[in-house]
Design a protein around this motif. Structure first.
Motif, PDB file in Angstrom:
ATOM      1  N   SER A 225       0.822  -1.216   0.000  1.00 21.18           N
ATOM      2  CA  SER A 225       0.000   0.000   0.000  1.00 21.18           C
ATOM      3  C   SER A 225       0.853   1.263   0.000  1.00 21.18           C
ATOM      4  O   SER A 225       0.764   2.091   0.914  1.00 21.18           O
ATOM      5  CB  SER A 225      -0.926   0.006   1.223  1.00 21.18           C
ATOM      6  N   PRO A 226       1.693   1.454  -1.021  1.00 17.19           N
ATOM      7  CA  PRO A 226       2.464   2.701  -1.082  1.00 17.19           C
ATOM      8  C   PRO A 226       1.526   3.887  -1.244  1.00 17.19           C
ATOM      9  O   PRO A 226       0.509   3.802  -1.924  1.00 17.19           O
ATOM     10  CB  PRO A 226       3.348   2.504  -2.320  1.00 17.19           C
ATOM     11  N   GLU A 227       1.883   4.999  -0.601  1.00 20.42           N
ATOM     12  CA  GLU A 227       1.013   6.174  -0.616  1.00 20.42           C
ATOM     13  C   GLU A 227       1.405   7.192  -1.684  1.00 20.42           C
ATOM     14  O   GLU A 227       0.723   8.207  -1.837  1.00 20.42           O
ATOM     15  CB  GLU A 227       1.029   6.842   0.764  1.00 20.42           C
ATOM     16  N   THR A 278      -2.092   8.092 -11.825  1.00 22.05           N
ATOM     17  CA  THR A 278      -1.206   7.017 -12.272  1.00 22.05           C
ATOM     18  C   THR A 278      -1.595   5.743 -11.543  1.00 22.05           C
ATOM     19  O   THR A 278      -1.802   5.761 -10.329  1.00 22.05           O
ATOM     20  CB  THR A 278       0.267   7.356 -11.989  1.00 22.05           C
ATOM     21  N   VAL A 279      -1.722   4.652 -12.290  1.00 21.53           N
ATOM     22  CA  VAL A 279      -2.041   3.353 -11.710  1.00 21.53           C
ATOM     23  C   VAL A 279      -0.755   2.528 -11.641  1.00 21.53           C
ATOM     24  O   VAL A 279      -0.032   2.409 -12.635  1.00 21.53           O
ATOM     25  CB  VAL A 279      -3.108   2.604 -12.529  1.00 21.53           C
ATOM     26  N   HIS A 356      -5.313  -5.130  -6.897  1.00 20.17           N
ATOM     27  CA  HIS A 356      -3.884  -5.042  -7.141  1.00 20.17           C
ATOM     28  C   HIS A 356      -3.505  -3.821  -7.965  1.00 20.17           C
ATOM     29  O   HIS A 356      -2.327  -3.633  -8.293  1.00 20.17           O
ATOM     30  CB  HIS A 356      -3.392  -6.328  -7.820  1.00 20.17           C
ATOM     31  N   SER A 357      -4.494  -3.007  -8.328  1.00 17.87           N
ATOM     32  CA  SER A 357      -4.242  -1.749  -9.024  1.00 17.87           C
ATOM     33  C   SER A 357      -4.226  -0.630  -7.988  1.00 17.87           C
ATOM     34  O   SER A 357      -5.204  -0.416  -7.282  1.00 17.87           O
ATOM     35  CB  SER A 357      -5.337  -1.450 -10.057  1.00 17.87           C
ATOM     36  N   LEU A 358      -3.113   0.077  -7.886  1.00 15.75           N
ATOM     37  CA  LEU A 358      -2.999   1.152  -6.902  1.00 15.75           C
ATOM     38  C   LEU A 358      -3.130   2.498  -7.609  1.00 15.75           C
ATOM     39  O   LEU A 358      -2.336   2.819  -8.508  1.00 15.75           O
ATOM     40  CB  LEU A 358      -1.643   1.077  -6.196  1.00 15.75           C
ATOM     41  N   ALA A 359      -4.148   3.260  -7.230  1.00 14.19           N
ATOM     42  CA  ALA A 359      -4.354   4.590  -7.807  1.00 14.19           C
ATOM     43  C   ALA A 359      -3.530   5.594  -7.019  1.00 14.19           C
ATOM     44  O   ALA A 359      -3.766   5.822  -5.835  1.00 14.19           O
ATOM     45  CB  ALA A 359      -5.839   4.946  -7.766  1.00 14.19           C
ATOM     46  N   LEU A 360      -2.538   6.189  -7.676  1.00 11.40           N
ATOM     47  CA  LEU A 360      -1.633   7.141  -7.024  1.00 11.40           C
ATOM     48  C   LEU A 360      -1.684   8.485  -7.738  1.00 11.40           C
ATOM     49  O   LEU A 360      -1.830   8.540  -8.953  1.00 11.40           O
ATOM     50  CB  LEU A 360      -0.212   6.594  -7.039  1.00 11.40           C
TER      51      LEU A 360
END
Length: 361
Positions: A225-227, A278-279, A356-360
């Protein structure tokens, strides 16, 4: 049990250069905390202020509630292990380890007992009469560790201590240091730029950049879970796909990439329609879906692609798969007898779950 250490709004300026920017941090009793970041991120300067080699421009450093901000290094009772070992070449192993005890004016009997115990801790009994130039790099590092532990400090600071060792020995020493820390229940503050080292050894990691702590958490929290884009890029490997928020469906958000692909992310809360984001997707989270097999229903992101390259790295194969012109994603597949062997030019279908897709942004 190791001691608790607190940094409260610590700032360090070198002239007009801001090396450490308003850092606040609490290191718990018996914790293994790593300061991780690229060169110039402020991690070693932070460690040097804890050791007393540098004085903060402002802020406080508290050891068990005692203000040690301006206390000289020799009065802090903190152990330190350096990358270059800093052993005295003209002294035997015994005298190197005994040095901090002699500075504390301990009796000869107590010194001999403690040196013997320290050598047993680092698994080098019987090395008392050798000199540093008669030791391997790994043995020198163990002696440096023994010297730092011999006066039983409540906190041990380690600055890139494994940087000079080869990979196999470095991997071995990681486990040795971690086991030793756990058995002694000592507080360790560890500095490295090696993400693998940080992930395998730490209870928590403070990721630093440009003098500030960007994110603090357990290895799993930082990896899963990178922020921020910086953390997702610095810890592990990620595919980064740029796009904009297209729609929201329940707890999922659809993102449309610049190449026209539509993918679902689960961590899309608070994202307004039309916002550019960015995903990030980890390569090992992406699957190459088998031909003709029933696909898991929760793999909502499925795209046809073409294998561009294959890199075999032993425990896995890393595939570069083109999904659209200018869009190639990395996919990591564990090696094994059941692993499909795809070749450049093969057409495949890949997929991954929304979670598993991280919205940043």
């Amino acid at each position: 049990m190791g001691s608790q250490l607190k940094l409260h709004t610590v700032v360090k300026l070198f002239g007009e250069v801001l090396a450490v920017d308003n850092v606040s941090l609490t290191i718990k009793h018996g914790e293994f905390l790593t300061l991780l970041g690229p060169s110039g991120s402020g991690k070693t300067t932070t460690l040097n202020m804890i050791a007393g080699f540098e004085i903060p421009t402002s802020g406080q450093i508290l050891l068990e509630g005692r203000d040690i901000t301006t206390v000289p290094p020799n009065n802090r009772g903190i152990g330190m292990v350096f990358q270059n070992y800093a052993l005295f070449p003209h002294m035997t192993v015994f005298d190197n380890i005994a040095f901090p005890l002699k500075m504390r004016k301990m009796s000869g009997k107590e010194i001999r007992t403690r040196v013997k115990t320290a050598l047993q801790l680092v698994q080098l009994p019987g090395f008392e009469k050798r000199y540093p130039n008669q030791l391997s790099g790994g043995q020198q590092q163990r002696i440096a560790l023994a010297r730092a532990l011999v006066f039983q400090p409540p906190i041990l600071l380690m600055d890139e201590p494994l940087g000079a060792l080869d990979k196999k020995l470095r991997d071995h020493m990681r486990l040795e240091i971690k086991h030793l820390q756990e058995s002694l229940r000592i507080t360790v503050i560890y500095v490295t730029h090696d993400q693998e080292e940080a992930l395998t050894m730490s209870d928590r990691i403070a990721i630093m950049n440009e003098g500030a702590i960007i994110q603090l958490g357990t290895p799993m929290e930082l990896y899963e879970s990178p922020e921020s884009l910086f953390v997702a890029d610095f810890i592990g490997e990620s595919n980064f796909l740029e796009g904009r928020v297209a729609e929201t469906d329940g707890n999922r958000t659809a993102v449309e990439t610049k190449q026209g692909l539509k993918m679902w992310v689960e961590r899309g809360k608070g994202l307004q329609s039309g916002r550019e984001i960015t995903v990030a997707i980890r390569p090992e989270k992406i699957q190459i879906l088998p031909d003709g097999a029933e696909e898991p229903l929760d793999i909502v992101n499925r795209f046809p692609g073409r294998v561009e390259e294959v890199v075999y790295v032993g425990e896995a194969s890393v595939y570069g798969i083109s999904l659209a012109p200018g869009l190639v994603v990395g996919v990591k597949v564990q090696s094994g007898p059941l692993a499909n062997r795809h070749k450049p030019g093969d057409k495949v279908v890949i997929g991954w779950r929304a979670r598993h897709s991280l919205a940043l942004h």
